[in-house]
Design a protein around this motif. Structure first.
Motif, mmCIF file in Angstrom:
data_model
loop_
_atom_site.group_PDB
_atom_site.id
_atom_site.type_symbol
_atom_site.label_atom_id
_atom_site.label_comp_id
_atom_site.label_asym_id
_atom_site.label_seq_id
_atom_site.Cartn_x
_atom_site.Cartn_y
_atom_site.Cartn_z
ATOM 1 N N ARG A 31 31.051 63.152 109.335
ATOM 2 C CA ARG A 31 30.597 63.206 107.132
ATOM 3 C C ARG A 31 32.535 63.579 106.630
ATOM 4 O O ARG A 31 32.692 62.919 105.290
ATOM 5 N N GLN A 32 32.699 64.691 107.612
ATOM 6 C CA GLN A 32 33.997 65.810 107.495
ATOM 7 C C GLN A 32 35.114 64.583 106.860
ATOM 8 O O GLN A 32 35.760 64.635 106.577
ATOM 9 N N ALA A 33 34.950 63.601 108.062
ATOM 10 C CA ALA A 33 35.872 62.733 108.899
ATOM 11 C C ALA A 33 36.343 61.973 107.812
ATOM 12 O O ALA A 33 37.029 61.928 107.439
ATOM 13 N N ALA A 34 34.940 61.469 107.520
ATOM 14 C CA ALA A 34 34.875 60.445 106.658
ATOM 15 C C ALA A 34 35.142 60.344 105.387
ATOM 16 O O ALA A 34 35.907 59.539 104.487
ATOM 17 N N TYR A 35 34.792 61.426 105.138
ATOM 18 C CA TYR A 35 35.229 61.698 103.540
ATOM 19 C C TYR A 35 37.118 62.179 103.229
ATOM 20 O O TYR A 35 37.706 61.567 103.061
ATOM 21 N N GLN A 36 37.333 62.868 104.409
ATOM 22 C CA GLN A 36 38.698 62.834 104.284
ATOM 23 C C GLN A 36 39.762 61.813 104.735
ATOM 24 O O GLN A 36 40.578 62.120 103.974
ATOM 25 N N ARG A 37 39.418 60.635 105.514
ATOM 26 C CA ARG A 37 40.310 59.477 105.254
ATOM 27 C C ARG A 37 39.819 58.920 103.977
ATOM 28 O O ARG A 37 41.005 58.138 103.322
ATOM 29 N N GLU A 38 38.547 58.433 103.295
ATOM 30 C CA GLU A 38 38.672 58.113 101.882
ATOM 31 C C GLU A 38 39.384 59.056 100.789
ATOM 32 O O GLU A 38 39.766 58.209 100.444
ATOM 33 N N GLN A 39 39.571 60.185 100.994
ATOM 34 C CA GLN A 39 40.822 61.075 100.116
ATOM 35 C C GLN A 39 41.968 60.145 100.455
ATOM 36 O O GLN A 39 42.587 60.370 98.980
#
Length: 96
Positions: A43-51
């Motif tokens: 989830r953290q990696a997905a959030y960082q990609r989104e940002q």
């Protein structure tokens, strides 16, 4: 007599766990914690990609706006420097 007392005290309670059952529960708990940790990392990696995608889009939009400001052209390609009203841009022909 001890069996009767034990039965009264433990009435409705499950029997005590064996060593194997306790070990299996410990292993299951470790697996569960590992899975939670892995899911949190995903989830953290997905959030960082989104940002990162949003930041890149904002950077591109800012660059486009700066270029348009520099060249004097608006978003639709119209010249925004010394712009004249539309009535002055077209020749008006009047027939008498």
């Amino acid at each position: 007599m001890a069996d009767v007392v034990s039965e009264i005290i433990n009435h409705g309670k499950p029997p005590p766990l064996t060593d194997e059952e306790r070990e299996q529960r410990r292993i299951d708990a470790e697996i569960h914690l590992w899975e939670c940790h892995r899911r949190d990392e995903e989830r953290q990696a997905a959030y960082q990609r989104e940002q990162a995608i949003k930041a890149e889009a904002a950077r591109r939009e800012a660059a486009i706006a700066a270029e348009q400001e520099k060249t004097g052209y608006g978003a639709n390609g119209t010249n925004t420097t010394n712009a004249k009203p539309a009535s002055e841009n077209c020749a008006t022909f009047v027939r008498w």
